[in-house]
Enzyme design. Structure first.
Site, PDB file in Angstrom:
ATOM      1  N   GLU A 266       0.821  -1.220   0.000  1.00 27.74           N
ATOM      2  CA  GLU A 266       0.000   0.000   0.000  1.00 27.74           C
ATOM      3  C   GLU A 266       0.857   1.273   0.000  1.00 27.74           C
ATOM      4  O   GLU A 266       1.536   1.557   0.992  1.00 27.74           O
ATOM      5  CB  GLU A 266      -0.904   0.013   1.234  1.00 27.74           C
ATOM      6  CG  GLU A 266      -1.762   1.265   1.355  1.00 27.74           C
ATOM      7  CD  GLU A 266      -2.530   1.334   2.661  1.00 27.74           C
ATOM      8  OE1 GLU A 266      -3.362   2.248   2.792  1.00 27.74           O
ATOM      9  OE2 GLU A 266      -2.294   0.485   3.552  1.00 27.74           O
TER      10      GLU A 266
ATOM     11  N   GLU B  27     -12.360   1.570   5.337  1.00 27.54           N
ATOM     12  CA  GLU B  27     -11.412   1.984   6.376  1.00 27.54           C
ATOM     13  C   GLU B  27     -11.675   3.440   6.736  1.00 27.54           C
ATOM     14  O   GLU B  27     -10.936   4.331   6.357  1.00 27.54           O
ATOM     15  CB  GLU B  27      -9.955   1.784   5.937  1.00 27.54           C
ATOM     16  CG  GLU B  27      -8.996   1.910   7.121  1.00 27.54           C
ATOM     17  CD  GLU B  27      -7.543   1.952   6.716  1.00 27.54           C
ATOM     18  OE1 GLU B  27      -6.747   1.189   7.281  1.00 27.54           O
ATOM     19  OE2 GLU B  27      -7.185   2.781   5.833  1.00 27.54           O
TER      20      GLU B  27
END
Length: 283
Positions: free
Chosen positions: A147, A241
């Site tokens: 990420e 998230e």
């Protein structure tokens, strides 16, 4: 066509430090809200009991993805051996809980800087660590998805293009890309091109609004994102998230310096409804 499981992050429910009690609560809340899976952020202490958690997930009827974010003692350019061992232990925990993906900030420690751009030597070190852990991941049947995060949290990988370039250097089938719309909103020129560029290298997406709040109420260009996901026939997880300051300890852990408009449950359920509508729109 988008054929994704819709998930919630551990951080949707609890402070981002795993405990047996908070983990069980997050599993229950994820299932009750109607999500398909839970993304578990593994603690760097690796104090995590896979058999127990696997049983709890099975009882709740939801799937699982594991995540790991490197911290200062595991900053790959400075501490490659320590980072390698931590990631390999995380892979073992991931396999133990029955997950097939380990995702997260696995290029550098969050918040560690040199004051300079990434050097060629640092890039080589990161690639060497990735190659090592990817071989171990292959033995366990796990994909590792990296990420990129924004410039205020890292200097090593801040865009999809950087990760893809480094993945090409390593050239390992068990390495992939993990995108997060919060960071994309800061670092990418748009939400369409990075997804299309990634193609089948994209295996995990964090669904996060520009202010970490309710999906659809901020600056993220969701239509561009979902149009791109549909074009590449994305089939990886789409994991919520976002954070609520009403969760104890979350404000300081995630820099929520203003009170959130929503509690965790309202935020999760409203965002899940938005995700479902967007998937339906582009299928």
């Amino acid at each position: 066509m988008i054929q994704s499981q819709l998930g919630a992050s551990l951080l949707s429910w609890v402070h981002p430090v795993w405990t047996a009690e908070s983990g069980k609560y997050a599993i229950t809340q994820t299932a009750n809200a109607g999500f398909d899976l839970l993304e578990i952020l593994l603690p760097t202490s690796m104090e995590f009991d896979p058999p127990t958690v696997k049983s709890q997930l099975r009882q709740a009827g939801i799937g699982v993805v594991c995540g790991l974010n490197l911290s200062k003692p595991y900053h790959i350019p400075f501490h490659p051996k320590e980072a390698t061992q931590l990631i390999k232990t995380a892979l073992e925990k991931t396999a133990g809980v029955g997950a097939t993906q380990l995702v997260g900030v696995l290029h550098a420690a969050i918040g560690v800087f040199t004051g300079q751009p990434r050097t060629e030597a640092e890039e080589q070190t990161v690639c060497e660590v990735w190659a090592d852990v990817a071989d171990y991941a292959a033995q366990l049947g796990i994909t590792v998805a990296i990420e990129p995060i924004n410039r205020y949290e890292s200097y090593v990988c801040t865009s999809a293009g950087e990760v893809l370039t480094m993945l090409a250097k390593v050239n390992h089938p068990n390495l992939a890309l993990h995108l997060d719309t919060f960071h994309m909103n800061i670092e990418e020129r748009n939400f369409y091109e990075p997804v299309v560029q990634a193609g089948n290298h994209l295996r995990h997406v964090h669904m996060t609004e520009s202010d970490r709040g309710m999906l659809g109420e901020g600056n993220v260009h969701w239509d561009d994102l979902f149009r791109a996901l549909s074009e590449i026939n994305y089939s990886g997880p789409l994991v919520l998230e976002n954070f609520s300051s009403q969760v104890e300890g979350m404000a300081s852990a995630t820099s929520l310096w203003r009170p959130s408009r929503y509690g965790a449950e309202e935020l999760a359920k409203g965002s899940l409804e938005f995700m479902r509508k967007m998937v339906e729109k582009y299928n």
